[in-house]
Design a protein around this motif. Sequence first.
Motif, PDB file in Angstrom:
ATOM      1  N   MET A   1       6.599   1.061   3.071  1.00 52.15           N
ATOM      2  CA  MET A   1       6.528   2.376   2.458  1.00 52.15           C
ATOM      3  C   MET A   1       5.483   2.446   1.350  1.00 52.15           C
ATOM      4  SD  MET A   1       9.447   4.531   0.368  1.00 52.15           S
ATOM      5  CE  MET A   1       9.163   3.662  -1.176  1.00 52.15           C
ATOM      6  N   VAL A   2       5.469   1.466   0.436  1.00 50.21           N
ATOM      7  CA  VAL A   2       4.588   1.539  -0.725  1.00 50.21           C
ATOM      8  C   VAL A   2       3.165   1.137  -0.358  1.00 50.21           C
ATOM      9  CG1 VAL A   2       4.171   0.677  -3.054  1.00 50.21           C
ATOM     10  CG2 VAL A   2       6.507   1.129  -2.295  1.00 50.21           C
ATOM     11  N   PHE A   3       2.998  -0.036   0.237  1.00 47.22           N
ATOM     12  CA  PHE A   3       1.677  -0.510   0.626  1.00 47.22           C
ATOM     13  C   PHE A   3       1.461  -0.092   2.077  1.00 47.22           C
ATOM     14  CE2 PHE A   3      -1.505  -3.792  -0.892  1.00 47.22           C
ATOM     15  CZ  PHE A   3      -2.477  -3.381   0.004  1.00 47.22           C
ATOM     16  N   ASP A   4       1.052   1.136   2.262  1.00 49.38           N
ATOM     17  CA  ASP A   4       0.958   1.717   3.590  1.00 49.38           C
ATOM     18  C   ASP A   4      -0.157   1.072   4.406  1.00 49.38           C
ATOM     19  OD1 ASP A   4       1.590   3.527   5.629  1.00 49.38           O
ATOM     20  OD2 ASP A   4       0.016   4.897   4.979  1.00 49.38           O
ATOM     21  N   MET A   5       0.100   0.870   5.693  1.00 48.44           N
ATOM     22  CA  MET A   5      -0.927   0.407   6.610  1.00 48.44           C
ATOM     23  C   MET A   5      -1.720   1.602   7.137  1.00 48.44           C
ATOM     24  SD  MET A   5       1.415  -2.381   8.613  1.00 48.44           S
ATOM     25  CE  MET A   5       0.148  -2.710   9.844  1.00 48.44           C
ATOM     26  N   ILE A   6      -2.840   1.312   7.767  1.00 47.48           N
ATOM     27  CA  ILE A   6      -3.669   2.366   8.364  1.00 47.48           C
ATOM     28  C   ILE A   6      -3.270   2.481   9.835  1.00 47.48           C
ATOM     29  CG2 ILE A   6      -6.004   3.239   8.687  1.00 47.48           C
ATOM     30  CD1 ILE A   6      -6.876   1.190   6.537  1.00 47.48           C
ATOM     31  N   ARG A   7      -2.151   3.141  10.099  1.00 46.30           N
ATOM     32  CA  ARG A   7      -1.508   3.138  11.401  1.00 46.30           C
ATOM     33  C   ARG A   7      -0.999   1.730  11.715  1.00 46.30           C
ATOM     34  NH1 ARG A   7       0.832   6.695  12.844  1.00 46.30           N
ATOM     35  NH2 ARG A   7       0.644   6.328  15.073  1.00 46.30           N
ATOM     36  N   PRO A   8      -0.037   1.577  12.638  1.00 50.93           N
ATOM     37  CA  PRO A   8       0.399   0.241  13.025  1.00 50.93           C
ATOM     38  C   PRO A   8      -0.737  -0.533  13.688  1.00 50.93           C
ATOM     39  CG  PRO A   8       1.967   1.926  13.736  1.00 50.93           C
ATOM     40  CD  PRO A   8       0.748   2.648  13.267  1.00 50.93           C
TER      41      PRO A   8
ATOM     42  N   PHE B   1      -7.999  -0.201  16.193  1.00 46.34           N
ATOM     43  CA  PHE B   1      -8.945  -0.009  15.088  1.00 46.34           C
ATOM     44  C   PHE B   1      -8.751   1.380  14.493  1.00 46.34           C
ATOM     45  CE2 PHE B   1     -13.185   1.431  13.557  1.00 46.34           C
ATOM     46  CZ  PHE B   1     -13.242   0.602  12.443  1.00 46.34           C
ATOM     47  N   ALA B   2      -8.413   1.436  13.191  1.00 42.70           N
ATOM     48  CA  ALA B   2      -8.083   2.708  12.552  1.00 42.70           C
ATOM     49  C   ALA B   2      -8.800   2.856  11.230  1.00 42.70           C
ATOM     50  CB  ALA B   2      -6.566   2.818  12.337  1.00 42.70           C
ATOM     51  N   VAL B   3      -8.996   4.113  10.825  1.00 42.20           N
ATOM     52  CA  VAL B   3      -9.650   4.429   9.553  1.00 42.20           C
ATOM     53  C   VAL B   3      -8.762   5.410   8.792  1.00 42.20           C
ATOM     54  CG1 VAL B   3     -11.943   4.071  10.533  1.00 42.20           C
ATOM     55  CG2 VAL B   3     -10.966   6.381  10.495  1.00 42.20           C
ATOM     56  N   GLU B   4      -8.941   5.465   7.460  1.00 41.44           N
ATOM     57  CA  GLU B   4      -8.183   6.420   6.661  1.00 41.44           C
ATOM     58  C   GLU B   4      -9.029   6.926   5.502  1.00 41.44           C
ATOM     59  OE1 GLU B   4      -4.687   4.809   4.757  1.00 41.44           O
ATOM     60  OE2 GLU B   4      -5.855   3.997   3.085  1.00 41.44           O
ATOM     61  N   LEU B   5      -8.695   8.117   5.047  1.00 45.55           N
ATOM     62  CA  LEU B   5      -9.225   8.697   3.816  1.00 45.55           C
ATOM     63  C   LEU B   5      -8.032   9.101   2.966  1.00 45.55           C
ATOM     64  CD1 LEU B   5     -12.086  10.971   5.210  1.00 45.55           C
ATOM     65  CD2 LEU B   5     -12.326   8.732   4.113  1.00 45.55           C
TER      66      LEU B   5
ATOM     67  N   ASN C   1       0.005  11.801   5.815  1.00 41.07           N
ATOM     68  CA  ASN C   1       1.192  11.462   5.036  1.00 41.07           C
ATOM     69  C   ASN C   1       0.860  11.515   3.556  1.00 41.07           C
ATOM     70  OD1 ASN C   1       0.834   8.585   3.837  1.00 41.07           O
ATOM     71  ND2 ASN C   1       0.123   8.344   5.960  1.00 41.07           N
ATOM     72  N   ALA C   2       1.877  11.449   2.754  1.00 44.79           N
ATOM     73  CA  ALA C   2       1.695  11.442   1.302  1.00 44.79           C
ATOM     74  C   ALA C   2       2.805  10.611   0.673  1.00 44.79           C
ATOM     75  CB  ALA C   2       1.714  12.853   0.730  1.00 44.79           C
ATOM     76  N   LEU C   3       2.402   9.707  -0.225  1.00 48.36           N
ATOM     77  CA  LEU C   3       3.352   8.879  -0.980  1.00 48.36           C
ATOM     78  C   LEU C   3       3.402   9.371  -2.419  1.00 48.36           C
ATOM     79  CD1 LEU C   3       5.124   6.300  -1.390  1.00 48.36           C
ATOM     80  CD2 LEU C   3       2.993   5.114  -1.978  1.00 48.36           C
ATOM     81  N   ALA C   4       4.608   9.515  -2.954  1.00 44.56           N
ATOM     82  CA  ALA C   4       4.799   9.866  -4.356  1.00 44.56           C
ATOM     83  C   ALA C   4       5.668   8.797  -5.015  1.00 44.56           C
ATOM     84  CB  ALA C   4       5.463  11.235  -4.491  1.00 44.56           C
ATOM     85  N   GLN C   5       5.265   8.350  -6.224  1.00 41.41           N
ATOM     86  CA  GLN C   5       6.016   7.352  -6.963  1.00 41.41           C
ATOM     87  C   GLN C   5       6.068   7.743  -8.443  1.00 41.41           C
ATOM     88  OE1 GLN C   5       5.602   3.000  -5.651  1.00 41.41           O
ATOM     89  NE2 GLN C   5       3.544   3.806  -5.343  1.00 41.41           N
ATOM     90  N   ARG C   6       7.160   7.304  -9.080  1.00 49.18           N
ATOM     91  CA  ARG C   6       7.296   7.600 -10.510  1.00 49.18           C
ATOM     92  C   ARG C   6       8.261   6.617 -11.139  1.00 49.18           C
ATOM     93  NH1 ARG C   6      10.421  12.287 -13.528  1.00 49.18           N
ATOM     94  NH2 ARG C   6       9.362  12.251 -15.527  1.00 49.18           N
ATOM     95  N   ASP C   7       7.882   6.081 -12.318  1.00 51.76           N
ATOM     96  CA  ASP C   7       8.807   5.274 -13.105  1.00 51.76           C
ATOM     97  C   ASP C   7       9.882   6.193 -13.682  1.00 51.76           C
ATOM     98  OD1 ASP C   7       7.357   3.020 -12.578  1.00 51.76           O
ATOM     99  OD2 ASP C   7       6.409   2.892 -14.557  1.00 51.76           O
ATOM    100  N   LEU C   8      11.130   5.761 -13.637  1.00 49.55           N
ATOM    101  CA  LEU C   8      12.224   6.585 -14.133  1.00 49.55           C
ATOM    102  C   LEU C   8      12.494   6.374 -15.618  1.00 49.55           C
ATOM    103  CD1 LEU C   8      14.695   6.306 -11.120  1.00 49.55           C
ATOM    104  CD2 LEU C   8      12.992   8.079 -11.609  1.00 49.55           C
ATOM    105  N   THR C   9      11.954   5.301 -16.189  1.00 54.75           N
ATOM    106  CA  THR C   9      12.048   5.057 -17.628  1.00 54.75           C
ATOM    107  C   THR C   9      10.717   4.475 -18.096  1.00 54.75           C
ATOM    108  OG1 THR C   9      12.877   2.784 -17.374  1.00 54.75           O
ATOM    109  CG2 THR C   9      14.521   4.547 -17.448  1.00 54.75           C
ATOM    110  N   GLY C  10      10.548   4.387 -19.417  1.00 56.02           N
ATOM    111  CA  GLY C  10       9.353   3.756 -19.960  1.00 56.02           C
ATOM    112  C   GLY C  10       8.224   4.722 -20.240  1.00 56.02           C
TER     113      GLY C  10
END
Length: 236
Positions: A33-40, A79-83, A51-60
Amino acid sequence: MYMTGRLAFSVLGLLFFSASAAAQSGPDIPEPMVFDMIRPLTAKAGEIEVNALAQRDLTGPRGELEWAPEVELAVTDGFAVELELPLINSRVVQYKMGLQKRLGTFRGGRSVHGVQYLGLHDREEGGWTSTLLWLLGNRFGERWSTMTMLGVGDVTLREGNETGTIINHSTFYDLNPDTVLGLELNRQNGQGAYWLLMPQVHRSFGKLGVQGGIGAEKARAERFRPRLGLRLIREL
């Protein structure tokens, strides 16, 4: 790690275009989930995903929303590419591109490996950062699988980071055809060293997918803090 001009193109040419096009597709393994691959690594030509990943620290002190929409395309089989467009809140902080190539399978088709290149341009401080990784996926029976990613470079948004080693290992359990449970461990060394442990659930609804989890992250000289992650996926 910084590479420019002729050296960068030479490395990419060696990594991504020397592997045999006849390599077997390999086992079905979930993507972290966090370190996404460029397709399998088993991607077929013409597959497209947004797709879109969202992350947030809950404290600090780092309460900003870190998120990144991206588009992924399998140009040929394996062979896959991403932007990708990494943001902090509403501020675009980087431009990111990636290339990924399957190298082949072994263990009777139960294991697959490949390479990935990530290039990031920092909009605020300038400069280009390159990351190179080796990917190894293993399938153990019908339910258990792992994905391991080893490399060097910098893939974080933290200030003051320098090139370091990257280790990302995920263990997955297929609960049913549409639900996967996972545990992702991410470690990066260097000036911006950190640990991330992220339990996660993947759920698919046809061509739609949702991945979510609450884990713990520890930056250098800090204690572990809870961290929330959510990725939304649409295959086209």
